[in-house]
Scaffold this active site. Structure first.
Site, PDB file in Angstrom:
ATOM      1  N   SER A 197       6.073  -1.533  89.111  1.00  0.00           N
ATOM      2  CA  SER A 197       7.001  -0.433  89.376  1.00  0.00           C
ATOM      3  C   SER A 197       6.253   0.816  89.824  1.00  0.00           C
ATOM      4  CB  SER A 197       7.801  -0.096  88.112  1.00  0.00           C
ATOM      5  OG  SER A 197       8.961  -0.864  88.040  1.00  0.00           O
ATOM      6  N   HIS A 256      12.240   5.163  86.303  1.00  0.00           N
ATOM      7  CA  HIS A 256      12.327   4.396  85.069  1.00  0.00           C
ATOM      8  C   HIS A 256      10.956   4.169  84.425  1.00  0.00           C
ATOM      9  CE1 HIS A 256      11.714   0.863  87.837  1.00  0.00           C
ATOM     10  NE2 HIS A 256      10.973   0.466  86.841  1.00  0.00           N
ATOM     11  N   ASP A 284      15.961   6.453  91.722  1.00  0.00           N
ATOM     12  CA  ASP A 284      14.908   5.938  90.848  1.00  0.00           C
ATOM     13  C   ASP A 284      13.522   6.365  91.329  1.00  0.00           C
ATOM     14  OD1 ASP A 284      13.959   4.642  88.600  1.00  0.00           O
ATOM     15  OD2 ASP A 284      13.721   2.722  89.608  1.00  0.00           O
TER      16      ASP A 284
END
Length: 527
Positions: free
Chosen positions: A274, A164, A194
């Protein structure tokens, strides 16, 4: 000699007189609170040097207080732990990078966000957020920018991060801890976990790859560090412990459907973390940070175990995608199917199971006779207590393997033989529709839908590529548009859309499309 002795007596008398005069002067000039100092001077103690003169308008110099807080001795254990934190942070410093991306506005809305609901009061439900950029970007005419983190894997310039972070990015810039910047390109992404791998276009020769640990050996209560670029900062390090480890429960919606286990930590993590590493005190990467769960009771972070990340990254580097076995059903826990909905079986099977809410047309399960409303109770003799067990087990099987699926239908058990297919990948090669239309499609999977800010239950075909000058371009289709219906027939997969568009039809096919400009109808194809 007499003159010398007399001279000494005169000097002593003179000094005594001067001391008495000084004592009187101090006694006169000192405030009442300093009388003790004056008496000490009169007793022969040395007076402190006078304070330097203060320039007009300048702040006075700090004066020492009557007492100073005591200096304490840190316990040996605390010094050792502090040194371990510092050593691990220093070791990983050269391998952790900041990733800055630009994303087209039509893809940026909703990117990097996801929610989970525990079925209770919405105000009390936990909120799961990807650690990407500064939160959900606002719609605008120009490209959106975001920041994430990554970890260097090898000397070729391969860097692992979250999907993402780089999904839909038109430019990717990587910044190292020493300030050097490099352009990177995306080699592969996997929506099911992911995970993504990017590569520096011109990697330096002094790259330092991070040491990868064994996430299976990680213990609950073990100290870990989260390293990354949160909130626009670089090389930020926070410490905490492994708060939990194990299967994903229904209260936790991980980034992809194939992340069936997680590492939970209370180390402080924020947007921008992230793709950054979760590190043990041996300076080994044990996870990749991906989500945060916030609620009235506090916040916890979740990381993808590094053993799973390593497997996915190796497949992406080798084939550009990850292949998964595929049953072709959408399943849910029996407890999540309302009895009043009319879908829940009247007499549930003893011991529970996974409720089949949808069967993919033309998929392996459909070909073998499974139907919506069935309850999967076991596969190959292994008991299935819920939806997660079905996904876990199918994920371990090889593509093309035969599976004996036990189902509960109409109040009695049945067994069906299913040949497992290959899961259509949202990040793999799109299905090729008729070339004359000038577009390529891919199936909208639950993971891809969530990454686009849509309900994971949405079924459609996504426009993955538009050929300049083709019919699709002339009709106004854009990459990222969703094809929902063709000739009033619902579309669930890229293959289904390609089949309908390829059929001859006078006047062309009526296509219902949802995109950045809302819902609309267009005409494609035709004789």
């Amino acid at each position: 000699m007499g003159r010398i002795a007399a001279r000494r007596r005169w000097i002593s008398a003179r000094a005594a007189a001067m001391g008495a005069t000084a004592a009187v002067a101090v006694a006169v000039l000192a405030p009442a609170g300093c009388q003790r100092l004056a008496s000490r001077v009169s007793e022969g103690e040395t007076a402190p040097p006078p304070a330097p003169p203060v320039e007009p308008g300048a702040a006075p110099a700090l004066q020492p207080g009557a007492s100073v807080t005591p200096k304490t001795q840190a316990p040996n254990e605390a010094r050792v732990l502090s040194s371990a934190f510092s050593a691990a942070a220093r070791a990983l410093g050269p391998s952790v990078v900041r990733i800055d991306v630009e994303i087209p506005a039509r893809l940026a809305v909703g990117e990097g966000q996801g929610q989970g609901d525990d079925g209770e009061d919405p105000e009390m439900a936990p909120f799961f957020r990807h650690f990407f950029g500064q939160g959900m970007p606002e719609p605008s005419a120009g490209p959106q920018r975001g920041t994430g983190s990554g970890v260097v894997m090898d000397g070729r310039g391969d860097i692992v991060t979250n999907r993402h972070v780089v999904s839909g990015a038109t430019s990717v810039k990587v910044t190292f801890s020493d300030g050097r910047e490099f352009v990177a390109k995306t080699l592969g992404m996997d929506s099911e976990t992911d995970v993504a791998v990017i590569r520096l276009e011109k990697p330096p020769r002094d790259l330092v790859a991070a040491r990868l640990g064994d996430s299976d050996a990680l213990e609950v209560g073990e100290w870990v560090l989260a390293i990354g670029s949160p909130l626009g900062l670089d090389q930020t390090v926070t410490a905490g412990i492994v708060s939990g480890k194990g299967k994903v429960g229904r209260h936790v919606q991980m980034s992809g459907g194939r992340v069936r286990r997680y590492i939970q930590t209370d180390a402080k993590i924020n947007p921008g973390n992230s793709g950054g590493p979760l590190v043990n005190l041996s300076a080994e990467v044990v996870g990749i940070n991906t989500l945060i769960n916030t609620g009235p009771g506090g916040a916890y972070g979740f990381a993808i175990p590094i053993n799973q990340v390593r497997m996915v990254a190796e497949s992406l580097l080798k084939d550009g995608r990850v292949r998964y076995a595929y049953l072709g059903v959408v399943v849910a826990d029996l407890s999540e199917v309302p009895a009043a909905s009319g879908k829940r079986p009247g007499a549930p099977p003893p011991g529970g199971g996974a409720f089949v809410s949808e069967v993919t047309p033309g998929g392996p399960a459909a070909k073998s006779g499974l139907r919506a409303g069935d309850v999967i109770t076991d596969i190959d003799g292994r008991k299935m207590e819920g939806a997660g067990d079905v996904i876990d087990y199918v994920s371990t099987r090889a593509i093309g393997a035969r599976a004996a699926v036990g189902v509960w239908r109409d109040g009695r058990p049945q067994t069906m033989a299913v040949g497992l297919g290959e899961l259509p990948s949202a990040d793999g090669r799109p299905a090729a529709p008729p070339t004359k239309l000038g577009l390529a499609l891919q199936t909208l999977t639950p993971g891809l839908a969530q990454s686009m800010g849509l309900d994971p239950a949405t079924r459609a075909a996504v426009v993955a590529e538009i050929a300049p000058g083709g019919q699709a371009a002339a009709a106004g289709l854009r990459e990222g548009d969703l094809i929902l219906e063709i000739d009033r027939q619902r579309v669930a997969t890229a293959e289904g859309a390609a089949g309908l568009l390829g059929a001859p039809r006078a006047g062309g096919h009526l296509v219902r499309v949802h995109g950045a400009n809302g819902m609309r109808f267009i005409t494609l194809g035709g004789d």
